[in-house]
Design an enzyme around this catalytic site. Structure first.
Site, mmCIF file in Angstrom:
data_model
loop_
_atom_site.group_PDB
_atom_site.id
_atom_site.type_symbol
_atom_site.label_atom_id
_atom_site.label_comp_id
_atom_site.label_asym_id
_atom_site.label_seq_id
_atom_site.Cartn_x
_atom_site.Cartn_y
_atom_site.Cartn_z
ATOM 1 N N TYR A 97 54.025 35.634 -11.821
ATOM 2 C CA TYR A 97 52.888 34.775 -11.473
ATOM 3 C C TYR A 97 53.076 33.303 -11.865
ATOM 4 C CZ TYR A 97 50.693 39.298 -10.708
ATOM 5 O OH TYR A 97 50.409 40.560 -10.251
ATOM 6 N N HIS A 119 47.054 35.763 -2.340
ATOM 7 C CA HIS A 119 47.778 36.302 -3.493
ATOM 8 C C HIS A 119 48.883 35.335 -3.895
ATOM 9 C CE1 HIS A 119 45.742 40.095 -3.055
ATOM 10 N NE2 HIS A 119 45.964 40.001 -1.752
HETATM 11 C C1 DQA Z 1 47.698 39.398 -7.144
HETATM 12 C C2 DQA Z 1 48.456 40.628 -6.652
HETATM 13 C C3 DQA Z 1 47.738 41.904 -7.066
HETATM 14 O O1 DQA Z 1 48.466 43.045 -6.602
HETATM 15 C C4 DQA Z 1 47.637 41.981 -8.568
HETATM 16 O O2 DQA Z 1 46.914 43.125 -8.959
HETATM 17 C C5 DQA Z 1 47.074 40.752 -9.176
HETATM 18 C C6 DQA Z 1 47.446 39.442 -8.644
HETATM 19 C C7 DQA Z 1 48.461 38.087 -6.825
HETATM 20 O O3 DQA Z 1 47.817 37.029 -6.862
HETATM 21 O O4 DQA Z 1 49.671 38.103 -6.592
HETATM 22 O O5 DQA Z 1 46.361 40.809 -10.175
HETATM 23 O O6 DQA Z 1 46.455 39.334 -6.461
#
Ligand code: DQA
Length: 145
Positions: free
Chosen positions: A22, A99
């Protein structure tokens, strides 16, 4: 135009949370980047985050009549929440799913979104850029409402 950026569970931990997936940018950093870009375009940007499914439902319900578009990173609830799907469908505020990571390149369970069918579209895999692309998508959705 008013755009609500809504963030689901664990996104308050951005910056410390699995940075290899992330990145190292915090949610507060993302908020100021997106607000600056929004201000340049005369867009009123609001940021909210909640770890609670019920609170996210309440926020979406109260966005009706207040926000033109919702840009939503539902995080883990993407893959599980019938309540959030029903809420987006019921309130009818145009919603864009975003995402940070590419959910289609990860574990199998992340490839399925319960929310995507009731959203205008999905942006996935561009890191912090997914939020800026979300703002662009909000412009397009608002222009074609
Ligand atoms: C997310 C992807 C989701 O699968 C995960 O549970 C997250 C973050 C993303 O921003 O990449 O918490 O939404």
């Amino acid at each position: 135009m008013k755009v609500l950026f809504l963030n689901g569970p664990n996104l308050n931990l951005l910056g410390q949370r699995e940075p290899e997936i992330y990145g190292s940018t915090t949610l507060a950093d993302i908020e100021s980047i997106v607000k600056r870009r929004g201000a340049d375009q005369g867009i009123d940007v609001e940021f909210r985050q909640s770890n609670s499914e019920g609170e996210l439902v309440d926020i979406i319900q109260s966005a009706k009549g207040r926000a033109d578009v919702i840009v939503f990173n539902p995080a883990g609830y993407t893959h599980t929440s019938v309540a959030l799907r029903d809420c987006i469908a019921a309130t009818g505020v145009p919603t864009i799913e975003i995402h940070i990571s590419n959910v289609h390149a990860r574990e199998g369970f992340r490839r399925h979104s319960l929310l995507a069918p009731v959203c205008r579209g999905q942006i996935s895999g561009f890191g912090v850029g997914s939020y800026l692309l979300g703002l662009e998508a909000a412009n397009i959705v608002n222009a074609t409402k």
